[in-house]
Design an enzyme around this catalytic site. Structure first.
Site, PDB file in Angstrom:
ATOM      1  N   CYS A 177      -0.129 -24.506 -21.836  1.00 48.32           N
ATOM      2  CA  CYS A 177       0.154 -24.259 -20.413  1.00 48.32           C
ATOM      3  C   CYS A 177       0.849 -25.467 -19.777  1.00 48.32           C
ATOM      4  O   CYS A 177       0.229 -26.516 -19.614  1.00 48.32           O
ATOM      5  CB  CYS A 177      -1.173 -23.945 -19.717  1.00 48.32           C
ATOM      6  N   CYS A 193      -0.684 -26.805 -16.532  1.00 44.18           N
ATOM      7  CA  CYS A 193      -1.961 -27.471 -16.829  1.00 44.18           C
ATOM      8  C   CYS A 193      -1.714 -28.933 -17.193  1.00 44.18           C
ATOM      9  O   CYS A 193      -2.438 -29.827 -16.748  1.00 44.18           O
ATOM     10  CB  CYS A 193      -2.680 -26.779 -17.986  1.00 44.18           C
TER      11      CYS A 193
END
Length: 118
Positions: free
Chosen positions: A39, A42
């Protein structure tokens, strides 16, 4: 177990349950970053999250990889990454979905101010 001022990686369901119970016992705010290695957002917010942990040692900051602990992510209905859950006494009191630095910081501040310092 928990180190103040740093993000704690949770890698087993047992560790997750221990941290939840400790938060309940200590009546501390727990912020959980549900993340994934693939991600991009993230990764973008990870260093900011770590900085918040350093600045706010009275809060427990956890990080859960949704691919590593699928059952925890499912149990807590995580649908997007990053998702930040705010827990008090084992219950969700707030949630921020996405790499939103300002919203994350403001939500933590809101819940710190409403936590009793008894």
């Amino acid at each position: 177990m928990a180190e103040e001022g740093q993000v704690i990686g949770v890698h087993t369901v047992d560790a997750w349950n221990e941290h939840l119970q400790k938060g309940i016992d200590d009546k501390k705010l727990i912020v959980v970053d549900f993340t994934a290695s693939w991600c991009g957002p993230c990764k973008f917010i990870a260093s900011f999250y770590a900085e918040l942990a350093k600045k706010m040692p009275t809060v427990t900051f956890l990080k859960v990889d949704v691919d590593e602990l699928k059952s925890v992510a499912t149990d807590w209905a995580v649908e997007a990454m990053p998702t930040f859950m705010f827990l008090k006494e084992g219950k969700i009191v707030d949630k921020v979905v996405g790499a939103k630095k300002d919203e994350l910081q403001q939500t933590i501040a809101k819940h710190i101010s409403s936590t009793s310092t008894a």
